[in-house]
Design an enzyme around this catalytic site. Structure first.
Site, PDB file in Angstrom:
ATOM      1  N   CYS A 118      41.351  35.172  37.113  1.00  0.00           N
ATOM      2  CA  CYS A 118      41.455  33.603  37.562  1.00  0.00           C
ATOM      3  C   CYS A 118      41.629  33.156  38.916  1.00  0.00           C
ATOM      4  CB  CYS A 118      42.552  32.876  36.834  1.00  0.00           C
ATOM      5  SG  CYS A 118      44.128  33.820  37.203  1.00  0.00           S
ATOM      6  N   ASP A 135      44.244  33.625  40.794  1.00  0.00           N
ATOM      7  CA  ASP A 135      45.459  32.973  41.058  1.00  0.00           C
ATOM      8  C   ASP A 135      46.304  33.795  42.070  1.00  0.00           C
ATOM      9  OD1 ASP A 135      44.943  30.804  40.052  1.00  0.00           O
ATOM     10  OD2 ASP A 135      45.982  31.234  37.971  1.00  0.00           O
ATOM     11  N   CYS A 188      47.868  28.354  37.447  1.00  0.00           N
ATOM     12  CA  CYS A 188      47.888  27.703  36.183  1.00  0.00           C
ATOM     13  C   CYS A 188      49.457  27.385  35.725  1.00  0.00           C
ATOM     14  CB  CYS A 188      47.408  28.175  35.023  1.00  0.00           C
ATOM     15  SG  CYS A 188      47.951  29.808  34.452  1.00  0.00           S
ATOM     16  N   CYS A 215      49.267  36.102  32.846  1.00  0.00           N
ATOM     17  CA  CYS A 215      50.138  35.275  33.897  1.00  0.00           C
ATOM     18  C   CYS A 215      51.464  35.979  33.513  1.00  0.00           C
ATOM     19  CB  CYS A 215      50.364  33.914  33.313  1.00  0.00           C
ATOM     20  SG  CYS A 215      48.961  32.810  33.258  1.00  0.00           S
TER      21      CYS A 215
END
Lengths: 131, 181
Positions: free
Chosen positions: A37, A39, A63, A106
């Site tokens: 992603c 991140d 996110c 995550c």
């Protein structure tokens, strides 16, 4: 995709956002990223010479689930020993936050960040102990 | 496994003639179109529908230079879209530090509602994103016909960088939309 209440709560009131002095010999810094992603997450732990985590700070660009995962682990690691913190797994984080399968990475980031921060601290300590 | 390249009878290579691909796509779509399956059995119609799905997916992937690069890298064994760990630990630490610094600077610009500054950073990151794609393409071309681990790593790092730059640029776009709205 619906975020769980716990994710929303951490997202709106993130705990322990910020930075610690990365040059402090008692501070370990973990920096991890997810190419899935794009991140990035930075987790810093202040660890006593006895190996107890007395403070934790994070900064995450990602996110809601990534922010919630890092916020949650800063709460969890405080007061734990380094060895105890090493046993925190992404599954614990994913379960606590009720992350859906597409957001599991995550929680993996958060686990990796803890391990990277502790590794950094141990490396610093090893360097310090060299004559 | 039938790859997206196989669908079009193409060699597994980075460079694709996109206009020719589009032409071939239209022809193949037409052949598989339900109108042409009037006299066909249920099995044949079902297979045509499945082949259409595969054809669309292959076309979407191959016509786009970025998707194509990620797909080729995956065929070389590195899937940067994996949701679990693995590939993500592979990026050089200096690069992640740089991304963190960039994102922090963008955060400051956004807090100050400074669109010009954010746009200035985006222009720089766009150039670096293009350079990352070019580097990945070069490594993927070098891999054609051989499986050189160093080139796989080079392509993987370049596409990893591209992902982080893309994310940064999305953030700037969202900020601009928000301010200009």
């Amino acid at each position: 995709m619906a975020y769980s209440d716990k994710v929303i709560e951490h997202y709106e009131n993130p705990r322990n956002v910020g930075t610690l002095d990365k040059n402090d010999p008692n501070v370990g810094t973990g920096l991890v990223g997810a190419p899935a992603c794009g991140d990035v997450m930075r987790l810093q732990l202040k660890i006593t010479d006895e190996g107890v985590i007395e403070d934790a700070r994070f900064k995450t660009f990602g996110c809601g689930s990534a922010i919630a995962s890092s916020s949650l682990v800063t709460e969890w690691v405080k007061g734990k020993t380094v060895d105890q913190a090493m046993t925190i797994s992404n599954k614990d984080v994913a379960r606590e936050l009720a992350l859906p399968p597409v957001k599991i990475h995550c929680s993996v980031l958060a686990e990796d960040a803890i391990k990277a921060a502790i590794e950094d601290f141990k490396k610093k300590r090893a360097t310090r102990q060299q004559p | 496994m039938r790859t997206h390249f196989d669908v079009f009878g193409l060699p597994r290579a980075y460079d694709v003639d996109v206009p020719a691909l589009e032409k071939q796509y239209r022809e193949l779509s037409l052949q598989l179109h339900p109108d042409r399956q009037a006299g066909a059995s249920a099995r044949e119609r079902l297979e045509a529908a499945e082949r259409t799905t595969a054809l669309n997916e292959a076309f979407k992937t191959l016509k786009d230079p970025v998707r194509r690069a990620f797909y080729l890298l995956k065929l070389h064994g590195v899937d940067l879209d994996r949701e679990d760990a693995g590939a993500q630990k592979d990026m050089p630490m200096e690069f992640l530090e740089e991304v963190m610094t960039l994102r922090e600077a963008l955060d400051d610009a956004m807090a100050a509602r400074n669109v010009a500054q954010a746009r200035g950073m985006a222009t720089d990151v766009e150039a670096r994103r293009r350079a990352a794609l070019a580097e990945a393409a070069e490594a993927l071309r070098a891999l054609e016909g051989s499986g050189d681990g160093a080139q796989v790593r080079k392509a993987s790092h370049a596409l990893g960088r591209l992902r982080y730059f893309t994310r940064f640029l999305e953030q700037v776009d969202a900020f601009e939309e928000e301010v200009l709205a």
